[in-house]
Design an enzyme around this catalytic site. Structure first.
Site, short mmCIF file in Angstrom:
data_model
loop_
_atom_site.label_atom_id
_atom_site.label_comp_id
_atom_site.label_asym_id
_atom_site.label_seq_id
_atom_site.Cartn_x
_atom_site.Cartn_y
_atom_site.Cartn_z
N HIS A 27 0.83 -1.21 0.00
CA HIS A 27 0.00 0.00 0.00
C HIS A 27 0.86 1.25 0.00
CE1 HIS A 27 -3.58 -2.43 0.64
NE2 HIS A 27 -4.28 -1.33 0.44
N LYS B 6 -9.69 -7.40 8.81
CA LYS B 6 -10.33 -7.59 10.10
C LYS B 6 -10.17 -6.30 10.90
CE LYS B 6 -6.34 -9.70 12.35
NZ LYS B 6 -5.81 -10.85 13.05
#
Length: 184
Positions: A37, A102
């Site tokens: 990222h 999550k």
């Protein structure tokens, strides 16, 4: 209610999903964690092209363990999504339709999900070996030098996830807490 959705995730399907839906994804998704990222974010800042088109794609925040012989991938459990929150709004604005991880997301990510008609799914942490059974192929497509954090293209078959934030901004973590308090 269980829903079976093909990925890439088209707008109509993304908008049809609601908080708490159990979804089985089939098709192509990509993996990317923190380091990948960061690289994509830096590439965008320098006007460079990303390794894949974000339009309608789903990114799974996961770094697999090594594959056992005869298997396409090792354990494939989710990573905590908040570590990607700095980068997620930019990718959503480029057309990313779904994220799997999550944990909770920031207000900025939630706003970008709504703005772009996207969705955030949760995969069950601690169930990486079980989740890997739904992955039929895995291919590194970018940033090979990052090892387990390289970007991978996965083919999945009935990959189980739960809608945590839907395209309207409803957040399962918030509604579940409210529901729990009402039961007391």
């Amino acid at each position: 209610m269980d829903k079976y959705i093909k990925v890439p995730l088209v707008q109509e399907d993304a908008r049809s999903l609601r908080v708490g839906d159990y979804v089985y994804l089939t098709g192509t998704i990509y993996t990317a964690r923190d380091a990948a990222h960061k690289r994509m974010y830096e590439a965008l800042a320098q006007g460079e092209k990303l390794p894949m088109d974000m339009t309608d794609n789903v990114i799974y925040y996961m770094g697999p363990s090594p594959a056992r012989e005869g298997k396409p991938i090792g354990s494939a459990g989710p990573t905590t999504a908040s570590r990607m929150d700095k980068y997620a709004p930019s990718l959503l604005d480029l057309g990313l339709k779904g994220m799997i991880g999550k944990g909770k997301r920031t207000k900025e990510v939630q706003e970008a999900i709504v703005r772009n008609g996207a969705v955030y799914f949760a995969a069950v942490g601690g169930a990486g070996a079980l989740l890997s059974r739904s992955i039929t192929s895995s291919e590194v497509i970018a940033y090979d030098d990052l090892g387990t954090e390289a970007i991978r293209k996965l083919t999945v078959e009935k990959f189980p996830v739960i809608v945590v934030i839907d395209s309207e901004g409803n957040d399962l973590y918030e509604t579940a807490i409210a529901d729990y308090r009402e039961e007391d």
